[in-house]
Design a protein around this motif. Structure first.
Motif, mmCIF file in Angstrom:
data_model
loop_
_atom_site.group_PDB
_atom_site.id
_atom_site.type_symbol
_atom_site.label_atom_id
_atom_site.label_comp_id
_atom_site.label_asym_id
_atom_site.label_seq_id
_atom_site.Cartn_x
_atom_site.Cartn_y
_atom_site.Cartn_z
ATOM 1 N N ASN A 239 7.159 4.527 59.334
ATOM 2 C CA ASN A 239 7.252 4.358 57.883
ATOM 3 C C ASN A 239 8.628 4.717 57.363
ATOM 4 N N ALA A 240 9.233 5.759 57.924
ATOM 5 C CA ALA A 240 10.568 6.167 57.486
ATOM 6 C C ALA A 240 11.591 5.072 57.777
ATOM 7 N N MET A 241 11.567 4.515 58.982
ATOM 8 C CA MET A 241 12.547 3.496 59.350
ATOM 9 C C MET A 241 12.356 2.227 58.520
ATOM 10 N N TYR A 242 11.104 1.905 58.212
ATOM 11 C CA TYR A 242 10.810 0.706 57.422
ATOM 12 C C TYR A 242 11.276 0.898 55.981
ATOM 13 N N HIS A 243 10.900 2.031 55.383
ATOM 14 C CA HIS A 243 11.214 2.260 53.974
ATOM 15 C C HIS A 243 12.721 2.341 53.748
ATOM 16 N N ALA A 244 13.434 3.022 54.643
ATOM 17 C CA ALA A 244 14.879 3.166 54.479
ATOM 18 C C ALA A 244 15.585 1.814 54.533
ATOM 19 N N ARG A 245 15.173 0.938 55.460
ATOM 20 C CA ARG A 245 15.773 -0.392 55.537
ATOM 21 C C ARG A 245 15.454 -1.205 54.284
ATOM 22 N N LEU B 209 19.382 13.051 59.490
ATOM 23 C CA LEU B 209 19.858 12.175 58.425
ATOM 24 C C LEU B 209 20.475 10.910 59.023
ATOM 25 N N ALA B 210 20.104 9.789 58.465
ATOM 26 C CA ALA B 210 20.655 8.508 58.917
ATOM 27 C C ALA B 210 20.986 7.667 57.699
ATOM 28 N N GLU B 211 22.106 6.937 57.776
ATOM 29 C CA GLU B 211 22.454 6.005 56.705
ATOM 30 C C GLU B 211 22.065 4.596 57.143
ATOM 31 N N PHE B 212 21.295 3.938 56.322
ATOM 32 C CA PHE B 212 20.895 2.553 56.545
ATOM 33 C C PHE B 212 21.742 1.689 55.615
#
Length: 261
Positions: A65-71, A106-109
């Motif tokens: 969910n985190a990877m999907y929402h951030a993108r 922390l990651a920047e998308f």
């Protein structure tokens, strides 16, 4: 907003920016689209934590969910910039992830592309998709030109993601495999399951756009920083529709060099 408003068509100081190569720029213009400016969206996201059971294949839904929402945040902000420019679409989109040194969680998308405006509308109406958003496409300028020439239009980039924990082998299993050629079923099943989840989610997005199909699909395995037994499977492509029901796909022509080898 000031930068974008100065690039809108009709302004006395209109100046476009583009990350397209020279060849891509010329082919996008040949396809009937005028670049308006580079648009981008960014989201610095804190990725949560979730344990995977040692001996169980399972999706880690918190991370998925985190990877999907951030993108989605990065893509929607890029589309909002294109809206300000009055664009019909965004070509050459790149969707990148960069983990920051000032925080391991922390990651920047980042989503970056070139907003374009069609010189004329197709016979079927607007170039925008059924959600009234500018189309997005990660195709190269050359592929984009070929797509338009063949009577198809991009609808949007579609994607699916799945962060999956792959079960560890028990000690006796690992010991019994030493020196042998043998399939490890739990690994095979895990990778199958994770890829299928990512692909089905991408296809669901395309169905929501009423697409005929998806081209340029990439199915990536991204380890990030979660260790060897947890990985993200990410599928992405461009959903397309036919411009006309009676469109004709031109046959490729044979070209022979006249230079002696």
């Amino acid at each position: 907003m000031r930068r974008l408003n100065e690039m809108r068509p009709g302004q006395s100081t209109t100046l476009f920016t583009s990350d397209l190569s020279v060849n891509e720029f010329l082919l996008v213009r040949e396809a009937g689209f005028r670049p308006l400016g580079m648009v981008l969206g960014s989201s610095i996201y804190h990725v949560g934590f979730q344990f995977g059971r040692w001996s169980k294949n399972q999706e880690l839904e918190t991370l998925s969910n985190a990877m999907y929402h951030a993108r989605e945040l990065a893509m929607s902000r890029m589309e909002a910039e294109a809206d300000v420019l009055g664009a019909d679409g965004i070509v050459g989109v790149r969707l990148d992830i960069e983990f920051k040194e000032f925080g391991s969680d922390l990651a920047e998308f980042i989503a970056v592309g070139t907003a374009v405006k069609a010189e004329e509308s197709p016979d079927t109406g607007s170039w925008r998709n059924n959600q009234n958003k500018p189309f997005t496409s990660d195709l190269s300028g050359q592929d984009f030109w070929t797509l338009i020439q063949s009577g198809y239009a991009p609808l949007g980039m579609v994607m699916g993601t799945c962060v999956y924990h792959i079960a560890h082998q028990r000690f006796r299993q690992a010991l019994g495999n030493i020196g042998q050629n043998v399939e490890i079923p739990q690994y095979t099943e895990a990778l199958y399951d994770a890829r299928e989840l990512a692909m089905s989610r991408m296809q669901a997005e395309a169905e929501g756009l009423h697409a005929e199909g998806i081209v340029g699909v990439q199915l990536l395995s991204l380890p990030h920083r979660w260790g060897g037994h947890t990985t993200e499977f990410f599928s992405i492509g461009t959903a397309i529709r036919p411009l006309r029901s009676d469109h004709h796909i031109a046959k490729p022509q044979l070209v022979l060099p006249l230079v002696d080898s």
